[in-house]
Scaffold this motif. Structure first.
Motif, mmCIF file in Angstrom:
data_model
loop_
_atom_site.group_PDB
_atom_site.id
_atom_site.type_symbol
_atom_site.label_atom_id
_atom_site.label_comp_id
_atom_site.label_asym_id
_atom_site.label_seq_id
_atom_site.Cartn_x
_atom_site.Cartn_y
_atom_site.Cartn_z
ATOM 1 N N LEU A 18 112.014 115.024 -75.980
ATOM 2 C CA LEU A 18 113.445 114.110 -75.695
ATOM 3 C C LEU A 18 113.374 113.264 -74.444
ATOM 4 N N GLU B 170 110.266 114.055 -72.374
ATOM 5 C CA GLU B 170 109.912 115.122 -71.920
ATOM 6 C C GLU B 170 109.813 116.148 -73.374
ATOM 7 N N VAL B 171 108.962 117.134 -73.094
ATOM 8 C CA VAL B 171 108.998 118.485 -74.081
ATOM 9 C C VAL B 171 110.081 119.022 -74.143
ATOM 10 N N GLN B 172 110.855 119.151 -75.464
ATOM 11 C CA GLN B 172 112.075 119.811 -75.305
ATOM 12 C C GLN B 172 111.809 121.224 -75.952
ATOM 13 N N GLU B 173 111.108 121.440 -76.850
ATOM 14 C CA GLU B 173 110.898 122.462 -77.501
ATOM 15 C C GLU B 173 109.552 122.770 -78.104
#
Lengths: 932, 160
Positions: free
Chosen positions: B118, B121-124
């Motif tokens: 998101l 950037e890496v969210q999960e």
């Protein structure tokens, strides 16, 4: 298995021909348009279907200019899938129509308030995808609340964190800092690793601009990291990726720590342990053969090495990092070799690891020869450039030259620049330098830019010990039947200036020199021919015996009636000059070129321009910058002083390095005028008070180095000065404006007791005590800045004119800012450093009325003239000016940041200086304020 | 990350996600330039390259190229694994994913990407958590919709 909502028969991806596809698409677009415009209101399902089709068509590469309104309608649907497609359309086809944006924002607002986590998620995803300023205005206040609210679901928190990050990137001014920041920092302790992952990105970006506010994140990040790296590979369950525990989070945490200097000893111990563990793990046998395992593991390792380099304070870790990268240099994975070369480049600029990097020179050279991928070879060239120093320069330059013969065309020019810079920078023996550059032209003449050949000429002109050799070498090089035009240019220029030095040898007699050059003439382009014509007229002056031959050439129709105006004009003028001018006049007109003054190598400037200022910094600059800025304190790191004690070779070039380091004795010139001084020595006022107007003149020299310093009816004093690091050299020209002699002409340099320990200035040799009427004499003053200073030295001149005693004193414009070295940096670095210098005594600010018209270009020129780098696009307000540089003194270097905020309406400026030393901030602020 | 592009071996763009504001014209120009650059590279070459002032990280999976543009300080290797994790997610969701799945279910590909990354950037990173979110959404979808057109598409897949 899934409903394929893209719609019927539209799969242009499988259409056979381009035309068929376009035809099919146009038909479908017309159909959709008619549906949207039709009288019958579409139900949600059909609307969704058509919006989805439009998206599909857009993704196939066609322009879509309608459907936005229908998509916005879908946003307010209660059906999840309709809403979802609506949001997707909005995020992919962002539209700046303000009416639409209002509607979109409304829908988002409703979904955010819905407390339905899936709807909130969609709304947040949309904000994060679009991230426009309008959205920031609408939601930047709201999202922090969602983020830190106790009852927000984890997944929503994650989205909110990254959504806020996106808004902060586009519009930092709209995201208010506040109580929420401390609660965000504590998300680093969250149970849910996904939340920590998202929050770490947000914190890193915020901390870059507000380090103070987020500094508690350091210890939290270290403990989190420590827990991750010591956990067993199964502990973190789904967050373990191919046996590597939470690699993404680890990388982000290490990145966050790079926003700060090394932490306090307690935390630092833990961090060092973490870093050691990561380095140790790299040596363990892999837990899996999968490339994903090694990539994830090494991603963490490389980030750890970046942090070690950033801290640049643990020699042990630096050397271990270097050894680890050394292993990767020979790894079978191309990716690892590439990254190792890249990472080593930065290691090479650390004092602690520079030597360790150098031990890999053979491997790197081998990579240059054997790597099959040009991007890897490019990295090898970069690394060789970075590791080059005086000890290995000949080897590295030779390797680069031989690589150049087969190098890819795309990187040739850059290699040429690098070779030229290294050859100049590390030349002990300038014959080597001349040979290298001529080789460069021979091997890659097409890629030798003007800057490079201008530079070799500047250097030859400035160094008289190499001129004879240069003349001989270019003469020999020109013998080759086919030589590059750039060689003809260099040869033409050098023989024109110094051909006389080899004319004694019958093999290179004037006529032979001329015939050699002229044999190339007709093959050359117009600018080169113009240059050669100038060489010919210089020959007329140097060698009267070839004058008739040259006049014949100039007189020929092909010159005198050349279609090119420039060539014709030169031929006509030179021919005339050679006919009418006496030998004296000719000798004056065609006098040898004076030495070139300069501040920065034009080639280096070119390389910086080519690669962007942030990527190519002068190695030594980076070293100093680090030691000054990372450690932050007023005391310089010992390493940087040692770098200073050997003046950089580029300073040698101008002979500045030759200044004796010993303290100045009494200026020798005072001996010459001893008698006169004795006569007046009983009176205290031997030195005249400062000449009127001298203050104004002084201020004028703050931002420039050359010009007239003083003038009255009798005497004119001109200045030409150059400064390198903490050394300077000033040429003072005394002009006798009268037709009568000046007798007992005695200039003396006076440094007050206060100034004495900080500035060393001495006159290199006394001038002749008699200055003839109308004559000009020159004197050289060498200056060394030992530490920062405020006052300026005074130049006192005493002489007798027509029986009257004259006594003039002027301030010499030697000011602290002359010892500036500009530093380019990116916005984020600037603000990071700005924050680091936030102690009240480090900042000096002055608000003052403009004394001159407020012109942007003039202001820019002044800031550059002041010596600092002018940093564009750093200040969020484009009307402001921001600069950065390092003041070099013998004992220390002081990083300086400045910011000038003009207020056109009020005709005022606000100038803020931040340096690590109060006195420096103060003095620079005074000096610069007086300029506007 | 500044953007992610998915394109086929023939140079057809299959998915684009931009995390920085750019005009359509710029996006098209960048896409054209990068597709050309990446397709021209040979199989054994390294997965990273400098491009303008960005770093490009790319990897080929069957007929599709996944290509990310990251900034100077970003980590290349972890980006390579971002790509791989995304492929794994697609694979798990579609069941051995192929180019056509992405063409015809592009919206799903986007939804999965949004759960994973998101704002660039890496969210999960947990596969379970990402897919759980998507499956929940699908459940909502199943309730409100019937399958349609699926036969036609299966036919197409075979024909291709």
């Amino acid at each position: 298995m899934q409903p394929l909502s893209a719609g019927s028969g539209l799969e242009a991806g499988v259409c056979k021909s381009k035309e068929a596809e376009i035809k099919r698409i146009n038909k479908e677009l017309a159909n959709i348009r008619s549906k949207f415009k039709g009288d019958k209101a579409l139900d949600g399902y059909s609307k969704k279907k058509y919006v989805c089709k439009l998206l599909f068509i857009f993704l196939l590469g066609h322009d879509i200019d309608f459907g936005h309104m229908e998509a916005v309608n879908l946003l307010s649907s209660n059906r999840y899938t309709e809403k979802q497609i609506g949001y997707l359309f909005i995020s992919v086809l962002v539209n700046s129509n303000s009416e639409l944006i209002r509607l979109i924002n409304n829908a988002i607002k409703n979904d955010l308030a819905s407390r339905n986590p899936t709807f909130m998620g969609l709304a947040l995803h949309c904000i994060a995808s679009v991230g426009s300023r309008e959205m920031a205005e609408a939601f930047a206040g709201e999202i922090p609340k969602v983020l830190v609210a106790g009852d927000t679901m984890d997944s929503v928190k994650q989205s909110a964190a990254l959504c806020l990050l996106r808004l902060y990137r586009t519009s930092p001014d709209l995201v208010p800092m506040g109580d929420w920041t401390s609660r965000v920092v504590h998300l680093l302790n969250d149970q849910h690793l996904g939340v920590v992952t998202a929050a770490t990105s947000l914190i890193t970006t915020l901390a870059q601009k507000n380090p103070e506010e987020f500094k508690t994140s350091v210890s939290l990040a270290v403990s989190r990291l420590s827990r991750i790296v010591t956990s067993a590979s199964t502990d973190l369950q789904d967050y373990t990726y191919y046996f590597v525990p939470a690699p993404w989070l680890s990388v982000k945490l290490l990145r966050l720590l790079q926003c700060y200097p090394p932490p306090d000893p307690a935390v630092r111990g833990r961090l060092t342990e973490c870093l050691e563990t990561i380095l140790n793990k790299a040596q363990e046998p892999p837990k899996s053969k999968k490339v994903q395992h090694s990539n994830a593991k090494n991603a963490v390792l490389f980030e750890a090495i970046s942090l070690i380099i950033h801290h640049d304070s643990e020699p042990n870790l630096l050397v271990r990092a270097c050894n680890q990268l050394g292993q990767f240099l020979q790894h079978r994975e191309t990716n690892l070799r590439y990254l190792a070369l890249e990472s080593m480049c930065t290691l090479a600029s650390s004092e602690f690891s520079h030597e360790a990097v150098k031990t890999h020179i053979e491997t790197v050279i081998n990579a240059l020869k054997t790597e099959r991928d040009v991007s890897v070879r490019q990295r090898a060239v970069d690394l060789l450039y970075a590791m080059c120093d005086r000890s290995n320069a000949p080897q590295i330059v030779a390797e680069m030259l031989s690589y150049l013969e087969t190098a890819d065309y795309s990187i040739r020019e850059e290699i040429v620049l690098k070779v030229a810079i290294l050859a100049e920078k590390y030349a002990v023996d300038y014959t080597w330098y001349v040979d290298t550059i001529l080789n460069l032209i021979r091997i890659a003449g097409d890629y030798v830019s003007e800057e490079v050949w201008y530079r070799v000429i500047q250097i030859v002109i400035n160094r008289d010990d190499v001129q004879g050799y240069a003349a001989k070498t270019v003469f020999e090089a020109l013998q080759a039947p086919a030589c590059h035009e750039n060689l003809v240019k260099v040869g033409g220029y050098i023989l024109g200036e110094f051909g006389n030095l080899i004319a004694g040898d019958p093999r290179s007699s004037p006529l032979i020199q001329f015939n050699l050059l002229h044999s190339k003439f007709h093959l050359c382009s117009v600018p080169t021919r113009a240059l050669l014509l100038s060489t010919y007229i210089k020959f007329v002056n140097l060698f009267p015996e070839v004058k008739p031959t040259i006049q014949d050439v100039l007189r020929s129709d092909s010159q005198l009636r050349n279609a090119d105006v420039e060539l014709q004009q030169r031929a006509v003028e030179y021919l005339r000059l050679s006919t009418v001018a006496s030998t004296d006049i000719l000798a004056t007109v065609l006098e040898e070129m004076p030495p070139f003054p300069e501040r920065e190598s034009s080639i280096l400037a070119k390389l910086k321009k080519k690669k962007g200022p942030s990527t190519v910094t002068d190695l030594e600059d980076t070293k100093r910058e680090r030691s000054v800025d990372v450690n932050g304190g007023p005391e310089p790191a010992p390493a940087s002083t040692s770098a200073m004690s050997t003046p950089s070779p580029s300073a040698d070039l101008l002979g500045l390095g030759a200044a004796p380091p010993a303290p100045a004795g009494p200026p020798p010139s005072s001996g010459g005028g001893g008698l006169l001084v004795d006569v007046f020595s009983d009176s205290a006022s031997v030195v005249a008070p400062l000449a009127p107007g001298s203050e104004d003149n002084f201020a004028r020299f703050v931002c420039k180095n050359n010009g007239v310093l003083f003038e009255n009816q009798l005497l004119q004093i001109g200045l030409k000065s150059e400064f390198r690091q903490n050394l300077g050299r000033m040429f003072i020209f005394y002009g006798n404006k009268t037709s009568t002699q000046f007798l007992n002409f005695t200039p003396t340099l006076i440094c007050s007791d206060e100034l004495q320990p900080n500035i060393l200035g001495f006159i290199t040799k006394p001038v002749d005590p008699t200055v003839e009427g109308g004559a000009q004499v020159q004197q050289v003053v060498n200056i060394e800045c030992v530490s920062d200073f405020t006052e300026a030295p005074v130049l006192n001149i005493q002489f007798r004119y027509g029986g009257t005693f004259q006594n003039v004193s002027v301030q010499l414009p030697i000011t602290l800012n002359k010892f500036f070295q500009p530093t380019e940096m990116a916005s984020q670095d600037f603000f990071q450093r700005w924050k680091q210098l936030s102690n009240p005594q480090q900042e000096v600010q002055n608000i003052f009325k403009a004394k001159h018209p407020m012109d942007t270009e003039v202001t820019k020129a002044k800031i550059i003239g002041f010596g600092s780098a002018l940093l564009e696009e750093v200040d969020p307000n484009p009307a402001n000016f921001v600069g950065a540089g390092i003041i070099h003194t013998k004992t220390t270097q002081i990083g300086c940041l400045l910011r000038l905020e003009p207020n056109l309406q009020a005709q005022m400026y606000r100038l803020t200086l931040r340096t690590s030393k109060e006195a420096v901030s103060q003095r620079l602020c005074e000096l610069l304020s007086a300029q506007f | 990350m500044q953007f992610m592009l998915l394109f086929s071996r023939q140079g057809k763009l299959r998915l684009q996600k931009w995390y920085v504001p750019l005009s359509d014209k710029e996006k098209k120009k960048i896409t054209r330039e990068l597709v050309q650059t990446v397709l021209a590279r040979k199989p054994k070459m390294c997965s990273f390259l400098e491009w303008r002032d960005l770093k490009i990280v790319y990897k080929r999976y069957a007929s599709l190229y996944f290509c990310c543009a990251i900034e100077d300080q970003d980590n290349e290797l972890i980006t390579l694994e971002i790509i791989h994790r995304y492929v794994e997610l697609l694979d798990k969701y579609f069941g051995s994913v192929c180019e056509l799945d992405i063409i015809f279910n592009f919206e799903k590909a986007y939804f999965i990407l949004d759960e994973f990354l998101l704002g660039g950037e890496v969210q999960e990173t947990s596969k379970k958590n990402v897919l759980k979110a998507i499956e929940q959404a699908d459940l909502l979808q199943e309730k409100t919709e019937t399958m349609y057109h699926s036969k036609i598409f299966i036919g197409f897949k075979k024909a291709y």
